[in-house]
Write an enzyme that holds these catalytic residues in place. Structure first.
Site, PDB file in Angstrom:
ATOM      1  N   ASP A   1      64.737  23.873  52.678  1.00 57.53           N
ATOM      2  CA  ASP A   1      63.490  23.281  53.175  1.00 57.53           C
ATOM      3  C   ASP A   1      63.716  22.175  54.197  1.00 57.53           C
ATOM      4  OD1 ASP A   1      61.910  24.966  51.634  1.00 57.53           O
ATOM      5  OD2 ASP A   1      61.984  23.635  49.905  1.00 57.53           O
ATOM      6  N   GLU A   2      64.838  22.211  54.898  1.00 54.76           N
ATOM      7  CA  GLU A   2      65.122  21.181  55.890  1.00 54.76           C
ATOM      8  C   GLU A   2      65.327  21.766  57.285  1.00 54.76           C
ATOM      9  OE1 GLU A   2      68.145  18.415  54.781  1.00 54.76           O
ATOM     10  OE2 GLU A   2      67.330  18.074  52.778  1.00 54.76           O
TER      11      GLU A   2
END
Length: 289
Positions: A234-235
């Site tokens: 999720d980055e």
């Protein structure tokens, strides 16, 4: 603009170190090849030593037969002389996509519906799921559905099967609420961009039950984030985000429904922009025209 409906429309994406004369060089090559510029968007992160980005849409009669000559001319001018990276595509060539999904159907069905209505310039080649629940709904769209169960604690066999399904057959993988973490090996093997959607409570409410915990904390905004997937969970580079206001009177179920609405819209916009070559990745960031 419905670029993908015109056989003689092309897109040229340019990026690299900024310097004087790039726009003139791009326009000059296109003009020399007989192309007419329809739209042009550009951005420089800093006019002195910054990064340059440009998306150009052009019309060239008989593009399919002339695109190789145009690519060679661009490579000589932009690549060899100016040291820029560029992508040249025919707008009519839709991106082929595989959609990965688990049990939630809202993002999946929204994408399939928009594809059917020609709102997104993509062709969904297949839907892959670790649960069989949505098979009948997908088949109503005449799209192949593949059930690939994931063994808890050992996802390698499933990922190998998924790679065999999509590698060489798609240009994009979309995670439409696919509730599995993809390994770095999968991302490297599949060799195409992967777009994910999730709620925007992260990192405050990571893990299970985010809407319940958000309700308990009295959140006032519910949102969603669409991003490219990298090995860092999720980055990856963010493509699109949006939020809507909520109040203390909203139940957990109402928060989930409103969150699903935002997720559908954010993911569909991100996918549409990617398919129209509007998103340029720059490290862990993006430029979106």
């Amino acid at each position: 603009m419905s670029e993908h409906r015109n056989a003689d429309y092309g897109r040229l994406i340019v990026q690299g170190a900024d310097r004087p004369g790039i726009v003139n060089s791009v326009s000059g090559v296109l003009a020399e090849q007989g192309a007419n510029i329809v739209s042009l968007d550009q951005y420089s992160s800093d006019p002195s030593g910054g990064r340059f980005f440009q998306r150009t849409v052009f019309h060239l009669e008989g593009l399919a037969a002339r695109i190789d000559a145009l690519r060679a001319a661009l490579d000589a001018k932009l690549g060899e002389e100016l040291g820029l990276d560029f992508r040249l595509v025919e707008a009519k060539r839709r991106k082929r996509a595989a959609i990965f999904v688990s049990k939630a159907d809202h993002c999946l069905l929204d994408l399939l519906w928009r594809q059917r209505r020609d709102e997104i310039a993509m062709t969904v080649s297949m839907v892959v799921s670790n649960h069989p629940d949505l098979g009948d709904q997908v088949r109503q769209f005449d799209i192949p559905f593949f059930y690939v169960p994931v063994e808890k604690g050992n996802k390698t066999p499933a990922e190998k099967e998924q790679v065999n399904l999509v590698k060489g057959n798609v240009d994009l993988v979309i995670l439409a609420r696919y509730m599995q973490i993809l390994s770095g090996d999968f991302l490297e093997e599949v060799g195409v961009p992967v777009i994910n959607i999730h709620h925007s409570f992260l990192p405050a409410f990571i893990g299970a039950g985010p809407y319940q915990r958000a309700k308990e904390r009295g959140v006032k905004l519910v949102g969603a984030t669409a991003h490219y997937v990298t090995e860092d969970l999720d980055e990856g580079p963010i493509i699109e985000q949006d939020v809507i206001r909520v109040t203390h009177a909203d139940t957990v179920a109402e928060l989930q429904r409103k969150g699903a609405d935002v997720e559908r819209l954010v993911l569909s916009r991100a996918v549409a922009w990617h398919c129209e070559d509007r998103v340029i990745r720059d490290g862990n960031s993006t430029v979106v025209f």
